[in-house]
Design a protein around this motif. Sequence first.
Motif, PDB file in Angstrom:
ATOM      1  N   LEU A  42      -4.367 -13.608   5.857  1.00 32.91           N
ATOM      2  CA  LEU A  42      -4.498 -15.076   5.868  1.00 32.91           C
ATOM      3  C   LEU A  42      -4.709 -15.569   7.301  1.00 32.91           C
ATOM      4  O   LEU A  42      -5.613 -16.379   7.571  1.00 32.91           O
ATOM      5  N   PHE A  43      -3.905 -15.057   8.216  1.00 30.33           N
ATOM      6  CA  PHE A  43      -4.021 -15.474   9.616  1.00 30.33           C
ATOM      7  C   PHE A  43      -5.406 -15.114  10.171  1.00 30.33           C
ATOM      8  O   PHE A  43      -6.040 -15.917  10.858  1.00 30.33           O
ATOM      9  N   THR A  44      -5.861 -13.895   9.846  1.00 31.85           N
ATOM     10  CA  THR A  44      -7.162 -13.441  10.363  1.00 31.85           C
ATOM     11  C   THR A  44      -8.296 -14.341   9.861  1.00 31.85           C
ATOM     12  O   THR A  44      -9.152 -14.766  10.641  1.00 31.85           O
ATOM     13  N   LEU A  45      -8.280 -14.637   8.564  1.00 30.57           N
ATOM     14  CA  LEU A  45      -9.349 -15.466   8.000  1.00 30.57           C
ATOM     15  C   LEU A  45      -9.349 -16.860   8.635  1.00 30.57           C
ATOM     16  O   LEU A  45     -10.403 -17.394   8.994  1.00 30.57           O
ATOM     17  N   ILE A  46      -8.147 -17.430   8.782  1.00 24.79           N
ATOM     18  CA  ILE A  46      -8.062 -18.771   9.383  1.00 24.79           C
ATOM     19  C   ILE A  46      -8.523 -18.719  10.843  1.00 24.79           C
ATOM     20  O   ILE A  46      -9.289 -19.574  11.297  1.00 24.79           O
ATOM     21  N   ALA A  47      -8.086 -17.697  11.564  1.00 25.29           N
ATOM     22  CA  ALA A  47      -8.440 -17.598  12.990  1.00 25.29           C
ATOM     23  C   ALA A  47      -9.950 -17.435  13.175  1.00 25.29           C
ATOM     24  O   ALA A  47     -10.562 -18.098  14.027  1.00 25.29           O
TER      25      ALA A  47
ATOM     26  N   ALA B 221     -10.317 -15.315  -0.835  1.00 23.50           N
ATOM     27  CA  ALA B 221     -10.616 -14.092  -0.062  1.00 23.50           C
ATOM     28  C   ALA B 221      -9.333 -13.316   0.239  1.00 23.50           C
ATOM     29  O   ALA B 221      -9.297 -12.083   0.141  1.00 23.50           O
ATOM     30  N   THR B 222      -8.259 -14.043   0.564  1.00 21.16           N
ATOM     31  CA  THR B 222      -6.977 -13.376   0.860  1.00 21.16           C
ATOM     32  C   THR B 222      -6.484 -12.603  -0.363  1.00 21.16           C
ATOM     33  O   THR B 222      -6.090 -11.436  -0.256  1.00 21.16           O
TER      34      THR B 222
ATOM     35  N   ILE C 216       1.055  -7.672   4.737  1.00 20.07           N
ATOM     36  CA  ILE C 216      -0.401  -7.674   4.927  1.00 20.07           C
ATOM     37  C   ILE C 216      -1.011  -9.010   4.509  1.00 20.07           C
ATOM     38  O   ILE C 216      -2.015  -9.455   5.087  1.00 20.07           O
ATOM     39  N   GLN C 217      -0.390  -9.693   3.514  1.00 21.74           N
ATOM     40  CA  GLN C 217      -0.965 -10.956   3.047  1.00 21.74           C
ATOM     41  C   GLN C 217      -1.026 -12.000   4.166  1.00 21.74           C
ATOM     42  O   GLN C 217      -2.002 -12.742   4.298  1.00 21.74           O
TER      43      GLN C 217
END
Lengths: 256, 233
Positions: A91-96, A72-73, A86-87
Amino acid sequence: MSYLQLATSLIFILIPLVLARTLRLGLEKDIIIATIRSIVQLLIIGYILTFVFENGSPIFMLLMILLMIGAATLNVIRKGDGIPGIQWIILFTLIAVEALTMGILLGLQIIPFEAQQVIPISGMVIGNCMILSLLFLNKFKDEVERSDEVIELILSLGGDAKTAIDTSLKGAIRTSMIPTIEAQKTMGLVQLPGMMSGLIIGGADPMEAVLYQLLILFLILTTAAMASVLVGFLSYRRLFNEKAQFIGLTYKKKDT
Amino acid sequence: MSILTFHEVSYQHILHEITGEFREGVITTLVGPSGAGKSTTLKHINGLISPDRGEICFRGEPLEQMDLLEVRKRIGMAFQSAPMIPGTVYDNINLPKSIFGESLPREEAKRLLQQVDLSVELERTVKDLSGGERSRLGIARTLVNRPDVLLLDEITASLDYRMVQEIEKLILDLQQELQTTIIWITHDLEQAKRVSDDVWFLKDGRLIESGAFKELASSDQAETQAFLKGESI
């Protein structure tokens, strides 16, 4: 469904192919590639899921989720071109989002800790998060490019970076969330949602399918809000320096 | 007495070791061909850009050591296109206050509109304003913070001749009334001649000459003479 039945259903690919060819839409190659990719990807994921479900190890479950987050990233970062780092934000947003939603679902025992439950729901959460991030970035970059003079105007009046970009940021968050909210309003009236339909076709009790679908809808609303807000609030800062000077979108020069 | 000084200011490949000063309480125009670095120079003054090398001082104090957000309140800037936020005339004139959660009294808003000779209702939407009205509103908005310095970036560039004359008169009157230091970019040499006390002549990111317009006119610099005669340089 058998492989023979699936092969027969390829007739549904022939119809768009014939239409594309007749009307000279130039989409034949894309339709064939999309069909082959979806068959190969889904068959591979089918075998992987069978292995993970039979094995039952949490490590494989975690690897599967990480694989989804990674894919997804990669899919989103191209849309974020022009926003430095932005990567990592994606990545942080998806994990969070995944950690928070799974934390609530498992912590409050809404779903059991089983691969059959965790992986499909994670897939929906991560997939929706990816789409919302794409929608947000698309709108946000457009807003920033359109409003650069107003952003500089507010900075020139002594406003800080957040104040200067507030309208663009909130506008993009709102625009990216609207389709999710609107889709929920007509849910069940215009169409039966995919997951619910799948459960019913698979023989599940319709009421049980509805309950699961509602759970997914609530999750999707959360992921929509979290994804656009997190990506937005983490990325706007990258458009300014520490002196509250507007750098704007910085596209890397391509080698020629 | 100078209010702003540039000391060997360089920025990317746009400005090259600019050294000069702006006198307090007078109108200085920045003139020069396209790509001379006029707008970049102006943005340096209220801290929208910082130099890579060199120093800019405001009342003797280096900008880099000051709170840039505070500096920007004291150095107002009117942009060429007079950008507006969507909404009414009041929303826009109130912007310097609303971004800090405050609001400009409506009487004060009306007084500022009067000061720039703009007779429109506060509730009128800005998208209905003409180019000249937007320009006046842009100037009125910069006056809300009562700035020490007013930066004008080609504010008459897209206006017709009659409107240009009206805006020029307005700025000259405001300068007389408020004794504000004004730094004004113009590509129109005749305009520079009409409004300037001092002139900075920039070319290729370098300050070729500065001083009173009359001094420039009698300069023996070939580039200055060519520019003043309207020859391509």
